[in-house]
Structures are given as structure tokens and as C-alpha cells.
Enzyme design. Sequence first.
Site, PDB file in Angstrom:
ATOM      1  N   PHE A 160      -7.463   0.634  -4.958  1.00  0.00           N
ATOM      2  CA  PHE A 160      -6.171   0.183  -5.458  1.00  0.00           C
ATOM      3  C   PHE A 160      -5.688   0.815  -7.096  1.00  0.00           C
ATOM      4  CE2 PHE A 160      -7.844  -4.714  -4.720  1.00  0.00           C
ATOM      5  CZ  PHE A 160      -7.343  -4.601  -3.340  1.00  0.00           C
ATOM      6  N   ASN A 206       2.255  -7.866  -4.147  1.00  0.00           N
ATOM      7  CA  ASN A 206       1.074  -8.094  -3.605  1.00  0.00           C
ATOM      8  C   ASN A 206       0.181  -7.584  -4.688  1.00  0.00           C
ATOM      9  OD1 ASN A 206      -2.322  -7.112  -2.764  1.00  0.00           O
ATOM     10  ND2 ASN A 206      -0.775  -6.982  -0.205  1.00  0.00           N
ATOM     11  N   LYS A 223       2.782   1.427  -4.179  1.00  0.00           N
ATOM     12  CA  LYS A 223       2.013   0.159  -4.856  1.00  0.00           C
ATOM     13  C   LYS A 223       2.645  -0.032  -6.279  1.00  0.00           C
ATOM     14  CE  LYS A 223      -2.630   2.646  -3.077  1.00  0.00           C
ATOM     15  NZ  LYS A 223      -3.606   1.638  -2.506  1.00  0.00           N
ATOM     16  N   TYR A 259       3.227   0.031   8.548  1.00  0.00           N
ATOM     17  CA  TYR A 259       2.675   1.021   7.300  1.00  0.00           C
ATOM     18  C   TYR A 259       2.269   2.142   8.161  1.00  0.00           C
ATOM     19  CZ  TYR A 259       0.646   2.853   3.247  1.00  0.00           C
ATOM     20  OH  TYR A 259       0.210   4.348   2.599  1.00  0.00           O
ATOM     21  N   LYS A 264      -4.468 -12.375   2.362  1.00  0.00           N
ATOM     22  CA  LYS A 264      -4.543 -11.466   3.092  1.00  0.00           C
ATOM     23  C   LYS A 264      -5.453 -10.874   3.589  1.00  0.00           C
ATOM     24  CE  LYS A 264      -2.844  -6.386   4.476  1.00  0.00           C
ATOM     25  NZ  LYS A 264      -1.538  -5.248   3.914  1.00  0.00           N
ATOM     26  N   ASN A 316      -8.258   5.209   5.325  1.00  0.00           N
ATOM     27  CA  ASN A 316      -8.018   5.404   3.533  1.00  0.00           C
ATOM     28  C   ASN A 316      -9.347   4.481   2.484  1.00  0.00           C
ATOM     29  OD1 ASN A 316      -6.902   3.173   1.492  1.00  0.00           O
ATOM     30  ND2 ASN A 316      -6.863   2.153   3.605  1.00  0.00           N
ATOM     31  N   ARG A 317      -9.467   5.201   1.192  1.00  0.00           N
ATOM     32  CA  ARG A 317     -10.158   4.439   0.627  1.00  0.00           C
ATOM     33  C   ARG A 317      -9.772   4.872  -0.684  1.00  0.00           C
ATOM     34  NH1 ARG A 317     -14.043   9.125   2.236  1.00  0.00           N
ATOM     35  NH2 ARG A 317     -14.017  11.197   1.277  1.00  0.00           N
ATOM     36  N   GLY A 329      -1.128  -1.779  13.502  1.00  0.00           N
ATOM     37  CA  GLY A 329      -1.401  -0.230  14.425  1.00  0.00           C
ATOM     38  C   GLY A 329       0.145  -0.708  15.210  1.00  0.00           C
ATOM     39  N   ASN A 341     -12.039  -1.624  -0.062  1.00  0.00           N
ATOM     40  CA  ASN A 341     -12.220  -0.460  -0.792  1.00  0.00           C
ATOM     41  C   ASN A 341     -12.346  -0.925  -2.448  1.00  0.00           C
ATOM     42  OD1 ASN A 341     -11.962   1.282   1.275  1.00  0.00           O
ATOM     43  ND2 ASN A 341      -9.343   1.075   1.494  1.00  0.00           N
ATOM     44  N   THR A 342     -13.306  -2.303  -2.765  1.00  0.00           N
ATOM     45  CA  THR A 342     -13.159  -2.773  -3.778  1.00  0.00           C
ATOM     46  C   THR A 342     -14.218  -2.876  -3.710  1.00  0.00           C
ATOM     47  OG1 THR A 342     -11.469  -2.916  -4.574  1.00  0.00           O
ATOM     48  CG2 THR A 342     -12.628  -3.811  -5.773  1.00  0.00           C
ATOM     49  N   THR A 366      -3.292  -8.264   9.994  1.00  0.00           N
ATOM     50  CA  THR A 366      -4.750  -7.740   8.816  1.00  0.00           C
ATOM     51  C   THR A 366      -4.634  -6.715   7.781  1.00  0.00           C
ATOM     52  OG1 THR A 366      -5.941  -6.780  10.795  1.00  0.00           O
ATOM     53  CG2 THR A 366      -5.903  -9.223  10.734  1.00  0.00           C
ATOM     54  N   ASN A 367      -5.600  -6.546   7.085  1.00  0.00           N
ATOM     55  CA  ASN A 367      -5.992  -5.457   6.659  1.00  0.00           C
ATOM     56  C   ASN A 367      -6.768  -4.145   7.243  1.00  0.00           C
ATOM     57  OD1 ASN A 367      -6.371  -3.535   4.286  1.00  0.00           O
ATOM     58  ND2 ASN A 367      -6.961  -5.143   3.113  1.00  0.00           N
ATOM     59  N   GLY A 397       0.642  -1.133  -0.331  1.00  0.00           N
ATOM     60  CA  GLY A 397      -0.076   0.245  -0.098  1.00  0.00           C
ATOM     61  C   GLY A 397       0.504   1.437   0.312  1.00  0.00           C
ATOM     62  N   LEU A 398       1.789   1.646   0.766  1.00  0.00           N
ATOM     63  CA  LEU A 398       3.023   2.501   0.293  1.00  0.00           C
ATOM     64  C   LEU A 398       3.400   2.651  -0.433  1.00  0.00           C
ATOM     65  CD1 LEU A 398       5.090   3.575   3.581  1.00  0.00           C
ATOM     66  CD2 LEU A 398       6.274   3.616   1.389  1.00  0.00           C
ATOM     67  N   SER A 438      -9.375  -5.831   1.037  1.00  0.00           N
ATOM     68  CA  SER A 438      -9.576  -4.111   0.459  1.00  0.00           C
ATOM     69  C   SER A 438     -11.220  -4.482   1.321  1.00  0.00           C
ATOM     70  CB  SER A 438      -8.975  -3.893  -0.595  1.00  0.00           C
ATOM     71  OG  SER A 438      -9.380  -2.804  -0.268  1.00  0.00           O
TER      72      SER A 438
END
Length: 346
Positions: free
Chosen positions: A115, A139, A66, A318, A217, A111-112, A297, A177-178, A245-246, A63-64, A175
Site C-alpha cells: 500500500f 479503493n 495508486k 491489470y 475486494k 508484488n509486495r 489473470g 502485503n499488509t 479476486t486479489n 494498484g496500477l 491484500s
Amino acid sequence: MLYSLLRPLLFKLDAETAHETTLKLLDKAHQLHLDSILGQSTTRLPVQAMGLTFPNPVGLAAGLDKNGEHIDALAGLGFGFLEIGTITPRPQAGNPKPRLFRVPEHQGIINRMGFNNLGVDALLENVRNCRFKGILGINIGKNATTPIESAVDDYLACLDKVYAYSSYITVNISSPNTKNLRQLQQADELSALLASLKVRQQELADKHGRYVPLAVKIAPDLDDEQIVAIARLLTGHKIDGVIATNTTLSRSEIAGHPMADEAGGLSGAPVRERSTVLIRKLAKELDGALPIIGVGGIDSGEDAAEKMDAGATLVQLYSGLIYRGPGLVGEVLQALKARRQLDSDK
């Protein structure tokens, strides 16, 4: 020290602009051989997992980076492994901006992104052009326009392309967000997806003469019954690892905050306990059958040790990097080194 001076300036920018600016500054520092002033760690703490030897157990979460555009600069911070992506077969813009938000009072991020990426071919070009020779995870996910019933086609397309360039491959089914993506965590759909991926993995291993491990994941929002079902499927299909986890869809940890109504996945300190609890339950169900990569976290060495105590073999960072800076890598490594020494003295 340097990041603590830069952070107030970066936090004056909107979160996505600050993210892009930070990575550009990191690239420039790497080009000028200034990695050491950013908190570079050279601590060796080897770990065996998924058939690989990790120089240390602290990785960068997906994610950092992509598109794999900053691999060499990120490697200079002392990570034991890097994970890039999530990548999809075709380029996609992701969700409309703004789509990344800080929750500083809780050390959290929402975040949203959706991808957003340049597509698998662009990522592979960046991988081919980097100098990094360490452990690189890629990923993979599905395009937003691909119907959920055809998701396996996107995962297989990415698997085919990234296989030769990966140390391991992560299948992102978690995720938020999809649309409908987390549906793939349901037992029947997950079983079908894993079966297809394992067949293709073996075909690619025969073709390339090299076995590349597959990790899955998962979300932190699974109930106990789902955790049991997923653990059985992961072991039954001989998946090589699981990342837990995500981000979470829950807002209970930031209830009452003005940002609590923002759509998207919540990460950072608010997800820490939720992630650790899931890791502990998952580890019990897996009983050592495959390694867990703990993420969620971690913003101190103590947080990382907590993930290890819960059953993780490796950890990833992250959101903690956003609040603590690159020095967090070394801090976590020192804590895990002390933990290992304590265990060996018992």
C-alpha cells in the site's frame, strides 16, 4: 503494435521502474493526443451494475494508479471505468525495494508493495484536477501502522474523504502485503467492519444527497466455507458489489520457478483459474443478490468471457496490460461484444 516494440526495452528495466516509466510515457502520449495509436477503443457495451451505468464492462483494476496521477491518460485507452488506489489515510512508503517482480515464463507478477501511496489527501487533489467524468472507483485500505483492531477507523476516515469524489468505493481487505489485513475476511471481523461502513455510508448519502455504492475486494485463497460465509455477510449487510479476486499467496502455479520463493501476492495468468473457480462458487452463493467484478489473470478476450460465464458482471485488467499492452482493452471488448451478440441470437 507500438507496445510490442516498447516491451523488450521496458522489460530490461526493473519492474517498478518500468511501471513508472510506462505511466509517464502514457501521460505524454495523452498530452500529444496520441491515445489512438496505443490501442484506444470506443466500443460501447453498456452494463447496469451497483446502480450505475457503465459504458462498457471492462475496467482498470486498483494498484496500477495508486495515487490517481494518471487518470486522464488511462481513461483514453477505452476503459468503461477506472479504479484507483489502494489509498490509506496517511502517506506511507510501503515495503522495501525491490518489491515488484515479473514471472514472464508464466505471464505472472509478484508484488509486495505494501500500500505505498501519498495518502488520501494527495489522491483527492489529483482527482479534483483531472478532466475525467466517467465512472471512478476509489479503493481504500488501512495504514500499516494502524493496529488491526483499529482498522475500521482507517476505513471510515478514507470513506469520509473519498465519498464525494467516487462513483463507487472499494474496501480492500484482501491484500496479502499488509500484516494481518486478510484477518478482516473472517466472519466476525468482517461483519463488524461492514456494519460500521454501512452506517457511515447512509450518513454520507444523507449529507451529500447521493448514494455511492460500496464494494468489497476479496482474496482468491478462500475455502468453500469462507466463500459461503462471506456471501451471506455481503448480502446480509446489503453491500453493493464484490470484486473477486486479489492476488494469491499460493505458488503451486509457478512451482519450481526461481521467483516462487519471493514473498508477496501473485497475479496474472497463474491466478486465472483460481480466480474463476472462486467467482463461480461465489456467484452460486450470491444468486444474483449483488454483482461480481471479475479480476485475475485476464490477458485475452477469451479469459474475460470465461469470467463472465462464471458469473461476473464486469471485469478488470491489470497484469495482462503489462504483458499485452493497452490493446488488450479493445480485444476484450470485442470478445465481450461478440459474446453478447451470441447470447441475443439464442
